[in-house]
Design a protein around this motif. Structure first.
Motif: not given
Length: 343
Positions: A290, A307, A314
């Motif tokens: 991300q 992320a 994530y």
């Protein structure tokens, strides 16, 4: 290129609905298309532009059913986006076919440089001694090609790019404006007085076929050996690739990302904007990261989505982000409970 709708339909495998002899001069976006243009409709959000367009022809899917009368000729295809890609390629190739070997009188091509057939060299471009440029490559204005650089066939080097000594670029590559390939890597050795002595950077950069490098991106030469950008990699604008980095086949990296030295990113990865990588890491194939994440550890398992900074799973990051927004509320609740417990 001027071509009838019927002739173009034959080239792209389309079914004509309307005037097959209308002449098409070039592509345009549906909200901007005028007389002679061909455009396309794939996203329903743009359908309202279709009914008032001045375009000569519009690419639509076989399944599309207009709600009103369409003034343009429709070219029905199986996959609109894929056909648009093929259409743009046709126009690009047509432009290239009209390009003969042309070297500006204001260019400097040093003795010992080798240029293939139909190579074009723009104004104030420098091609250094020992450089080799393959057939069909276009080097536009104010480009510097250093000594012993090798550039393959059918590449496009946009104005202001710098490709420094000994670097290698494969076939069918695109290098956008102000890219620097082969600047020294960030290598320094501190001494006892905290002075930094430069470590010579004697390697190069090797870029394989079908790579595109966005404007103002920099790829540093290796300290020794090669910084390696594998086949099919796509780099956005304003990316920093450090020395001895390796990026695997068909990986894409968005703008303002930075990769520190000696990190190896696998194949088929997708890296968001402003992602930062620490040095000497290994990133597995198929990793998705991300935007604005920070990667400071090895990623060994393939096909993960990450992320955060530091980056982690994530889905867990999404859950944590939701909880983070609730922290003020949770803090107040805990404070109230502590007050009740103290009574």
């Amino acid at each position: 290129m001027q071509i009838s709708a019927a002739a173009l339909a034959q080239m792209i495998g389309a079914v004509v609905e309307g005037d097959a002899e209308v002449l098409i001069t070039g592509p345009a976006r549906i909200e901007e298309a005028g007389k002679g243009h061909i455009t396309f409709l794939a996203n329903p959000a743009y359908e309202h532009h279709l009914y008032g367009t001045e375009a000569a022809a519009v690419l639509v899917s076989h399944e599309f059913r207009p709600k009103e009368q369409v003034p343009a000729t429709l070219l029905r295809v199986e996959n609109v986006y894929e056909t648009v890609r093929s259409l743009l390629e046709i126009y690009q190739q047509d432009e290239a076919a009209r390009t003969v070997r042309q070297i500006s009188q204001h260019a400097s091509v040093e003795d010992g440089a080798q240029l293939g057939e139909k190579v074009r060299i723009g104004k104030f471009t420098v091609i250094s001694k020992g450089a080799r440029i393959g057939a069909g490559t276009v080097v536009l204005d104010q480009v510097f090609i250093g000594p012993n650089v090798r550039i393959g066939e059918n590449c496009t080097i946009y104005p202001g790019a710098r490709i420094l000594r000994g670097c290698v670029i494969g076939n069918d590559c695109i290098v956008h404006s102000n890219v620097v390939i082969g600047a020294d890597g960030f290598g320094f050795l501190p001494d006892g007085d905290n002075h930094y002595r430069k470590i010579p950077q004697v390697g190069n950069v090797v870029i394989e076929d079908d790579v595109e490098i966005g404007a103002n991106t920099t790829i540093d030469r290796a300290t020794m050996g090669s910084t390696l950008i594998r086949r099919g990699v796509k780099l956005d604008n304003l990316i920093q690739i450090g020395h001895n980095v390796e990026i695997g086949n068909n990986t894409v990296i968005a703008a303002q990302a930075g990769v520190a030295g000696s990190t190896k990113i696998g194949a088929n990865c997708r890296i968001g904007g402003q992602v930062g990588f620490a040095g000497h890491l290994t990133i597995a194939d198929g990793t998705n990261i991300q935007a604005q994440s920070g990667v400071a550890r090895h990623i060994r398992e393939t096909d993960q989505s990450l992320a955060g900074s530091p980056a982690y799973n994530y889905r867990d990051w999404i859950k944590s982000s939701i909880l983070f927004t609730r922290l003020p509320e949770l803090y107040k609740r805990i404070a109230r409970l502590e007050n009740q417990a103290d009574r």
